[in-house]
Design an enzyme around this catalytic site. Structure first.
Site, PDB file in Angstrom:
ATOM      1  N   ALA A 168      46.685  55.746  60.333  1.00  0.00           N
ATOM      2  CA  ALA A 168      47.351  56.779  61.124  1.00  0.00           C
ATOM      3  C   ALA A 168      47.508  58.046  60.299  1.00  0.00           C
ATOM      4  O   ALA A 168      47.712  57.999  59.093  1.00  0.00           O
ATOM      5  CB  ALA A 168      48.717  56.277  61.578  1.00  0.00           C
ATOM      6  N   ASP A 193      43.650  61.142  62.797  1.00  0.00           N
ATOM      7  CA  ASP A 193      43.459  61.573  64.177  1.00  0.00           C
ATOM      8  C   ASP A 193      44.803  61.457  64.890  1.00  0.00           C
ATOM      9  O   ASP A 193      45.040  60.553  65.685  1.00  0.00           O
ATOM     10  CB  ASP A 193      42.400  60.704  64.862  1.00  0.00           C
ATOM     11  CG  ASP A 193      42.041  61.184  66.262  1.00  0.00           C
ATOM     12  OD1 ASP A 193      42.436  62.306  66.625  1.00  0.00           O
ATOM     13  OD2 ASP A 193      41.378  60.420  66.992  1.00  0.00           O
ATOM     14  N   ASN A 214      52.291  64.446  51.056  1.00  0.00           N
ATOM     15  CA  ASN A 214      52.437  65.039  52.377  1.00  0.00           C
ATOM     16  C   ASN A 214      53.862  64.914  52.890  1.00  0.00           C
ATOM     17  O   ASN A 214      54.553  63.917  52.662  1.00  0.00           O
ATOM     18  CB  ASN A 214      51.428  64.425  53.364  1.00  0.00           C
ATOM     19  CG  ASN A 214      52.020  63.342  54.233  1.00  0.00           C
ATOM     20  OD1 ASN A 214      52.704  63.629  55.219  1.00  0.00           O
ATOM     21  ND2 ASN A 214      51.761  62.083  53.875  1.00  0.00           N
ATOM     22  N   ALA A 215      54.279  65.971  53.558  1.00  0.00           N
ATOM     23  CA  ALA A 215      55.582  66.012  54.226  1.00  0.00           C
ATOM     24  C   ALA A 215      55.372  66.561  55.632  1.00  0.00           C
ATOM     25  O   ALA A 215      56.096  67.441  56.097  1.00  0.00           O
ATOM     26  CB  ALA A 215      56.557  66.880  53.451  1.00  0.00           C
ATOM     27  N   MET A 216      54.343  66.037  56.307  1.00  0.00           N
ATOM     28  CA  MET A 216      53.909  66.613  57.576  1.00  0.00           C
ATOM     29  C   MET A 216      54.995  66.577  58.651  1.00  0.00           C
ATOM     30  O   MET A 216      55.194  67.544  59.373  1.00  0.00           O
ATOM     31  CB  MET A 216      52.656  65.890  58.070  1.00  0.00           C
ATOM     32  CG  MET A 216      51.469  65.954  57.105  1.00  0.00           C
ATOM     33  SD  MET A 216      50.900  67.638  56.769  1.00  0.00           S
ATOM     34  CE  MET A 216      50.144  68.047  58.336  1.00  0.00           C
ATOM     35  N   PHE A 260      55.379  64.184  61.372  1.00  0.00           N
ATOM     36  CA  PHE A 260      54.978  63.767  62.723  1.00  0.00           C
ATOM     37  C   PHE A 260      54.560  64.947  63.599  1.00  0.00           C
ATOM     38  O   PHE A 260      54.949  65.047  64.774  1.00  0.00           O
ATOM     39  CB  PHE A 260      56.097  62.996  63.432  1.00  0.00           C
ATOM     40  CG  PHE A 260      56.399  61.630  62.877  1.00  0.00           C
ATOM     41  CD1 PHE A 260      55.582  61.031  61.934  1.00  0.00           C
ATOM     42  CD2 PHE A 260      57.524  60.933  63.318  1.00  0.00           C
ATOM     43  CE1 PHE A 260      55.881  59.764  61.431  1.00  0.00           C
ATOM     44  CE2 PHE A 260      57.826  59.670  62.829  1.00  0.00           C
ATOM     45  CZ  PHE A 260      57.007  59.084  61.884  1.00  0.00           C
ATOM     46  N   SER A 283      58.108  56.331  57.656  1.00  0.00           N
ATOM     47  CA  SER A 283      57.671  57.619  57.129  1.00  0.00           C
ATOM     48  C   SER A 283      58.839  58.299  56.419  1.00  0.00           C
ATOM     49  O   SER A 283      59.963  58.288  56.918  1.00  0.00           O
ATOM     50  CB  SER A 283      57.177  58.527  58.257  1.00  0.00           C
ATOM     51  OG  SER A 283      56.978  59.851  57.773  1.00  0.00           O
ATOM     52  N   ASN A 293      59.126  61.461  56.073  1.00  0.00           N
ATOM     53  CA  ASN A 293      59.079  62.880  56.425  1.00  0.00           C
ATOM     54  C   ASN A 293      59.873  63.275  57.665  1.00  0.00           C
ATOM     55  O   ASN A 293      59.850  64.425  58.079  1.00  0.00           O
ATOM     56  CB  ASN A 293      57.618  63.314  56.583  1.00  0.00           C
ATOM     57  CG  ASN A 293      56.825  63.050  55.323  1.00  0.00           C
ATOM     58  OD1 ASN A 293      57.334  63.221  54.221  1.00  0.00           O
ATOM     59  ND2 ASN A 293      55.584  62.611  55.487  1.00  0.00           N
ATOM     60  N   THR A 294      60.536  62.309  58.279  1.00  0.00           N
ATOM     61  CA  THR A 294      61.474  62.598  59.358  1.00  0.00           C
ATOM     62  C   THR A 294      62.857  62.212  58.865  1.00  0.00           C
ATOM     63  O   THR A 294      63.069  61.066  58.459  1.00  0.00           O
ATOM     64  CB  THR A 294      61.132  61.793  60.631  1.00  0.00           C
ATOM     65  OG1 THR A 294      59.861  62.226  61.141  1.00  0.00           O
ATOM     66  CG2 THR A 294      62.189  61.996  61.714  1.00  0.00           C
ATOM     67  N   LYS A 351      55.428  48.811  60.619  1.00  0.00           N
ATOM     68  CA  LYS A 351      54.911  49.405  59.388  1.00  0.00           C
ATOM     69  C   LYS A 351      56.085  49.672  58.460  1.00  0.00           C
ATOM     70  O   LYS A 351      57.062  50.315  58.851  1.00  0.00           O
ATOM     71  CB  LYS A 351      54.167  50.711  59.683  1.00  0.00           C
ATOM     72  CG  LYS A 351      53.457  51.292  58.459  1.00  0.00           C
ATOM     73  CD  LYS A 351      52.524  52.426  58.843  1.00  0.00           C
ATOM     74  CE  LYS A 351      51.700  52.885  57.641  1.00  0.00           C
ATOM     75  NZ  LYS A 351      50.710  53.917  58.010  1.00  0.00           N
ATOM     76  N   THR A 390      51.349  49.449  53.226  1.00  0.00           N
ATOM     77  CA  THR A 390      52.609  50.153  53.377  1.00  0.00           C
ATOM     78  C   THR A 390      52.359  51.603  53.794  1.00  0.00           C
ATOM     79  O   THR A 390      51.216  52.066  53.817  1.00  0.00           O
ATOM     80  CB  THR A 390      53.376  50.192  52.024  1.00  0.00           C
ATOM     81  OG1 THR A 390      52.622  50.965  51.083  1.00  0.00           O
ATOM     82  CG2 THR A 390      53.616  48.802  51.466  1.00  0.00           C
ATOM     83  N   ASN A 391      53.480  52.298  54.032  1.00  0.00           N
ATOM     84  CA  ASN A 391      53.459  53.740  54.243  1.00  0.00           C
ATOM     85  C   ASN A 391      53.384  54.438  52.878  1.00  0.00           C
ATOM     86  O   ASN A 391      53.144  53.788  51.859  1.00  0.00           O
ATOM     87  CB  ASN A 391      54.714  54.165  55.009  1.00  0.00           C
ATOM     88  CG  ASN A 391      54.459  55.302  55.975  1.00  0.00           C
ATOM     89  OD1 ASN A 391      53.847  56.310  55.600  1.00  0.00           O
ATOM     90  ND2 ASN A 391      54.920  55.160  57.203  1.00  0.00           N
ATOM     91  N   THR A 392      53.600  55.740  52.857  1.00  0.00           N
ATOM     92  CA  THR A 392      53.554  56.500  51.601  1.00  0.00           C
ATOM     93  C   THR A 392      54.817  56.261  50.779  1.00  0.00           C
ATOM     94  O   THR A 392      55.846  55.816  51.295  1.00  0.00           O
ATOM     95  CB  THR A 392      53.409  58.006  51.879  1.00  0.00           C
ATOM     96  OG1 THR A 392      54.513  58.431  52.708  1.00  0.00           O
ATOM     97  CG2 THR A 392      52.101  58.303  52.583  1.00  0.00           C
ATOM     98  N   TYR A 425      42.451  56.152  54.116  1.00  0.00           N
ATOM     99  CA  TYR A 425      42.651  57.527  54.558  1.00  0.00           C
ATOM    100  C   TYR A 425      42.405  58.473  53.392  1.00  0.00           C
ATOM    101  O   TYR A 425      41.394  59.174  53.343  1.00  0.00           O
ATOM    102  CB  TYR A 425      44.047  57.716  55.153  1.00  0.00           C
ATOM    103  CG  TYR A 425      44.323  59.114  55.702  1.00  0.00           C
ATOM    104  CD1 TYR A 425      43.408  60.153  55.561  1.00  0.00           C
ATOM    105  CD2 TYR A 425      45.491  59.393  56.377  1.00  0.00           C
ATOM    106  CE1 TYR A 425      43.661  61.425  56.060  1.00  0.00           C
ATOM    107  CE2 TYR A 425      45.759  60.665  56.894  1.00  0.00           C
ATOM    108  CZ  TYR A 425      44.836  61.676  56.712  1.00  0.00           C
ATOM    109  OH  TYR A 425      45.091  62.928  57.205  1.00  0.00           O
TER     110      TYR A 425
END
Length: 350
Positions: free
Chosen positions: A66, A69, A115-117, A119, A180, A182-183, A213, A241-243, A312
């Site tokens: 994820a 895309d 990354n701190a995108m 979502f 994540s 980042n939220t 996740k 895992t996630n980041t 990724y």
């Protein structure tokens, strides 16, 4: 050839480079010749790599994680690129811009990303519209879902249930993303009370598999305990895992925070995954992600109990040729070690 292209792309801001990559893949959608050539250079077909999971055929165990895309714009092109499956998102109920820029940085020496995108995505309705344009899908499609930044914690469950209902007919599987970094306060939802609610209520809305996740920044004991609890309460699988928020792993961490992916996450991700697999292998489906950059690393995760793996960041550093390289490499390793199919490898170290 990618090494030459990479020199140009790496002179651009990471988000601009990502947009260009998406643009090329979108263009390919309208060029039958490009599609044929691209497919012939990327897709590795072999029944030895196939598995039936979640009632669907995964032609190989390598998926795109994820975040690449986010909006479901290039699903067919992901399969033409050799991936056995793709995971869309993270998708939120409403459109959101994500965090302020800068929010993405390449740690080139460490072959990693920060990354701190936050979502950033076009919202559930438009993502669903994009996906419907490309149906039926040739390979499995997962949908990674998360709450909107403006949704308070006590209303988060409503966001996840809304998204499960929205995508349950179109998804091969759904992923609850509460890991994540980042939220704001999202990782606070990694608790037994919320996990029990989201899976018990979610399973009332769909027969499709729902996975959890998890983050790599909780203790091994808590990671195993939370994963086990999720499975006991209806989760059909765990993605680990996630980041990681451990920015000390890179020499030059950026002050916008966020999480690290890529090579620096490899061992931390594997350690968490391995601990979970020791407890849950054979009881649920396990997917490993984080720092996978070669056939040998994918093979290590499969032997540890992963039915599927996702890449990724390594794609950014090695190019799309990494996908067939991993799949061809796995076939060679199967032959070397005397395994008939990829299924024979899963969990042999457990």
């Amino acid at each position: 050839m990618y090494n030459s292209i990479k020199k140009i792309l790496f002179k651009l801001e990471p988000e601009i480079a990502h947009t260009l990559a998406l643009g090329y893949l979108k263009f390919m959608h309208f060029s039958p010749l490009c599609r044929i050539i691209w497919k012939s250079n990327h897709v590795v077909k072999s029944v030895r790599l196939e598995q039936n999971i979640f009632g669907a055929t995964f032609p190989n165990p390598v998926g795109i994680g994820a975040g690449f895309d986010k909006n479901g714009e290039i699903v067919p092109e992901m399969f033409l690129s050799g991936f056995g499956f793709t995971e869309i998102g993270t998708v939120t109920p409403k459109h959101q811009e994500g965090n302020f820029k800068p929010r993405l940085y390449r740690h080139i020496q460490e072959k990693s990303l920060q990354n701190a995108m936050g979502f950033n995505n076009i919202g559930a309705d438009k993502v669903l519209e994009n996906l419907r344009k490309d149906m039926p899908f040739t390979n499995p499609v997962g949908i990674n879902i998360g709450k909107n930044k403006t949704t308070p914690e006590n209303k988060a469950l409503e966001d996840y249930l809304f998204l499960i209902k929205k995508f349950e007919q179109i998804a091969t599987y759904l992923v609850i993303n509460i890991s994540s970094p980042n939220t704001p306060n999202l990782r606070d939802l990694q608790n037994e009370d919320f996990v029990k609610k989201v899976f018990s209520e979610g399973k009332k809305l769909t027969n499709k598999p729902i996975l959890l996740k998890i983050a790599p920044d909780i203790s091994l004991e808590n990671a195993v305990s939370l994963s086990r609890f999720a499975v006991e309460n209806g989760a059909d699988g765990i993605i680990a895992t996630n980041t990681t928020t451990d920015l000390s792993l890179v020499e030059n961490p950026q002050d916008f925070g966020g999480g690290l992916s890529g090579e620096v996450l490899k061992e931390k991700s594997f350690e968490i995954f391995d601990a979970i697999a020791k407890e849950l292998f054979g009881k649920t489906i396990l997917i490993s992600v984080g720092g996978i950059d070669s056939a040998e690393e994918a093979y290590r995760r499969l032997r540890a109990g992963a039915s599927l793996v996702q890449i990724y960041t390594s794609l950014i550093y090695q190019g799309s040729g990494l996908v067939p390289k991993i799949n061809k490499g796995l076939l060679k390793i199967l032959h070397r070690d005397g395994f008939s199919t990829i299924s024979d490898v899963i969990g042999v170290d457990r």
